[in-house]
Design an enzyme around this catalytic site. Structure first.
Site, short mmCIF file in Angstrom:
data_model
loop_
_atom_site.label_atom_id
_atom_site.label_comp_id
_atom_site.label_asym_id
_atom_site.label_seq_id
_atom_site.Cartn_x
_atom_site.Cartn_y
_atom_site.Cartn_z
N TYR A 109 -4.36 -8.71 -3.66
CA TYR A 109 -3.85 -7.51 -4.16
C TYR A 109 -4.97 -6.60 -3.21
CZ TYR A 109 -2.54 -2.61 -5.31
OH TYR A 109 -2.63 -1.29 -4.83
N GLU A 197 0.05 0.19 -0.20
CA GLU A 197 0.32 -1.57 -0.88
C GLU A 197 0.78 -2.30 -0.40
OE1 GLU A 197 -0.24 -1.03 -5.55
OE2 GLU A 197 1.86 -1.29 -5.51
#
Ligand code: GDP
Ligand code: MN
Length: 390
Positions: A109, A197
């Site tokens: 991530y 993101e």
């Protein structure tokens, strides 16, 4: 302002972030053509909506043949996709992104946000990326790394290397990840983003890294100087009332209460919502009609507020400094007459020409409920609603 995954990928690719080869498609034939052009044997078909969690809702599918590309696209386009982030009604899918499928070894991530506490863009990274990152952040917060960026010097190479090493990348990957982070940071700064993101940031079988999913969100107040971002705006993904309001120069934000608010000035609009909440009510919206609210603007404000079926009462709160209460009164009377308003309307007027404005409302013979001040206005609203917040 949010943008679609395919738009984000196009943008970050131009800054040097590696993304899979792919193109957006608006219909089934289009999708098959894209897959043929891309070549290979497996493709990913991804529903493009402004919400995440698509993997869990059937909005991300790996196709092993052109027939499957056709079949998955046909299922997705035109459907209401429900994911953990869309609410129960889901979102209408109008296009899909078709990409060459990759073999993933591991999912990381990588995110960037503006942390308002430290007033710095903050990089967030984790070795446990993928579809359950929200759960990881809740139950194992130690697996999520944060690194704040000093705005004077920007994201430094040593910080990138530290983050990369901390999520378990090694050797050549550390250099690759640093380049990727710095590219994303540059894009974030240059385009006035609020959020970026990459989840998953995928490690391929050969060890290379790629942004398999990407999401960015931008500061609406900076769009005037970012025309290339404004072009990405998708009105279909926004509340139609908010779109209409912005077209009329009104600042409207839909909320979930039942007290419609029509106010001049953002600060007063906030104070009005606070006052309603203080009296245990719930505002249906934020609405700033602006300083020079003309009768037309007031009319438009009523029209937009009343499009919300939850609105059971309207509170008009005007402090006329630049404006004039008689002008506002003219707008109120016209709106009441033209629009057959069936909900009670509580009005608080103050400032320039207040006596004249109040007299006009009185003489109109229309059913305005006049309030002395803001507190009185909120009290009257709640009395009429019988204390019911929704
Ligand atoms: P989200 O659920 O809306 O965040 O959508 P993502 O784009 O993140 O996709 C969800 C999941 O699908 C990812 O975490 C991957 O595991 C998987 N996925 C996406 N693209 C590919 C691909 O090219 N190959 C494989 N094998 N899996 C993929
Ligand atoms: Mn994702």
């Amino acid at each position: 302002m949010n943008i679609h995954e395919y738009q984000t990928k196009e943008l970050i690719k131009s800054y040097g972030v590696p993304v899979p080869d792919g193109r957006v498609a608006h219909n089934v034939d289009n999708a098959v053509t894209v897959a043929e052009d891309l070549g290979g044997e497996r493709w990913v078909v991804k529903a493009q909506i402004h919400a995440g969690g698509r993997g869990k809702g059937g909005g991300v599918k790996v196709a092993s043949s052109l027939d499957e590309v056709r079949q998955f696209t046909d299922q997705m386009i035109g459907s209401q996709l429900v994911t953990p982030q869309t609410g129960e009604n889901g979102r209408l899918v109008q296009r899909v992104l078709v990409e060459q499928a990759c073999d993933i070894k591991k999912e990381y991530y990588l995110g960037m946000i503006i942390d308002r506490g430290s007033q710095r863009i903050t990089v967030i990274a984790s070795a446990s990326g993928g579809m359950d990152i929200e759960e990881v952040a809740k139950t194992q917060p130690e697996k999520v790394i944060r690194e704040a960026v000093d705005p004077a010097v920007g994201l430094m190479e040593f910080q990138c290397r530290k983050i990369a090493a901390n999520i378990g990348l090694r050797g050549k990957q550390i250099h690759e990840a640093s380049k990727l982070m710095r590219a994303l940071y540059k894009c974030f700064r240059e385009k006035d983003a609020l959020l970026a993101e990459i989840n998953p940031l995928a490690e391929m079988n050969d060890g290379s890294l790629m942004a398999l999913d990407a999401k960015m969100s931008f500061d609406g107040n900076a769009l005037y100087r970012r025309p290339s971002i404004t072009e990405f705006r998708d009105f279909d993904e926004e509340d139609p009332k908010e779109v209409e309001a912005s077209g009329h120069g009104l600042n409207y934000i839909a909320l979930d209460g039942n007290v419609g608010c029509i106010v001049n000035g953002a600060g007063l609009a906030m104070a009005t919502m606070d006052s309603i909440s203080f009296h245990k009510g719930k505002p249906a919206n934020f609405l700033d009609v602006g300083g020079g609210a003309s009768p037309e603007k007031v009319g438009n404000a009523f029209r937009i507020v009343l499009q919300d079926p939850n609105v059971k009462i309207i509170l008009v709160n005007i402090f006329a400094g630049i404006n004039r209460c008689d002008w506002i009164a003219e707008g109120l009377i016209k709106a009441m007459q033209d629009q057959k308003i069936e909900v009670p309307v509580v009005v608080r007027l103050a400032g320039t020409n207040v006596e004249k404005g109040a007299a006009m409302l009185e003489e109109s013979g229309l059913d305005f409920i006049m309030a002395e001040n803001l507190d009185d206005a909120a009290t009257r609203v709640m009395a009429i609603l019988g204390g019911q917040a929704s």
